[in-house]
Design a protein around this motif. Structure first.
Motif, short mmCIF file in Angstrom:
data_model
loop_
_atom_site.label_atom_id
_atom_site.label_comp_id
_atom_site.label_asym_id
_atom_site.label_seq_id
_atom_site.Cartn_x
_atom_site.Cartn_y
_atom_site.Cartn_z
N CYS A 1 0.88 -1.24 0.05
CA CYS A 1 0.06 -0.15 0.06
C CYS A 1 0.82 1.25 0.07
N LEU A 2 1.87 1.39 1.01
CA LEU A 2 2.85 2.39 0.77
C LEU A 2 3.46 2.69 -0.42
N ILE A 3 3.90 1.58 -1.16
CA ILE A 3 4.64 1.76 -2.57
C ILE A 3 3.77 2.15 -3.46
N LEU A 4 2.07 1.78 -3.44
CA LEU A 4 1.45 2.13 -4.31
C LEU A 4 1.17 3.67 -4.14
N LYS B 1 1.97 6.53 -6.85
CA LYS B 1 0.51 7.41 -7.32
C LYS B 1 0.84 8.86 -7.24
N ASN B 2 1.69 9.29 -6.32
CA ASN B 2 1.96 10.97 -5.82
C ASN B 2 2.96 11.17 -6.99
N ASN B 3 3.69 10.55 -7.43
CA ASN B 3 4.70 10.56 -8.41
C ASN B 3 4.40 10.83 -9.86
N SER B 4 3.37 10.14 -9.95
CA SER B 4 2.65 9.95 -11.29
C SER B 4 1.99 11.17 -11.65
N GLU B 5 1.33 11.78 -10.49
CA GLU B 5 0.50 12.96 -10.81
C GLU B 5 1.26 14.19 -10.96
#
Length: 95
Positions: free
Chosen positions: A14-17, A21-25
């Protein structure tokens, strides 16, 4: 013990996801420079919509009162000349 490992692995996934996700935004940040350096005797006024005006305020020059309007070209990352105006000449002519 096996149950604890599964929970820890689940939390790690979950932490990795969340990090991925924050880096892709991507957030939009305008490429318009926040500050422009000019020589003494000139002041810069932001007109909005990537436009600025440079006003010659040095009294003892032939360009006193001249206003240059420039527009920032985001593709070229440079300012392009739009127009000029001399308010000092208008004052002298009207008097």
């Amino acid at each position: 013990m096996e149950k604890t490992n599964k929970i820890l692995i689940g939390i790690l996934i979950c932490l990795i996801l969340l990090v991925l996700k924050n880096n892709s935004e991507t957030s939009y940040t305008p490429s318009f420079p926040s500050q422009v350096d000019v020589n003494t005797g000139e002041s810069v006024v932001q007109l909005g919509d990537n436009k600025i005006a440079i006003v010659n305020t040095e009294y003892y020059t032939e360009n006193y009162g001249e206003i240059l309007v420039l527009e920032f070209n985001e593709d070229k990352r440079t300012f392009e000349f739009i127009s000029n105006y001399n308010y000092f000449e208008e004052i002298i002519i009207k008097e």
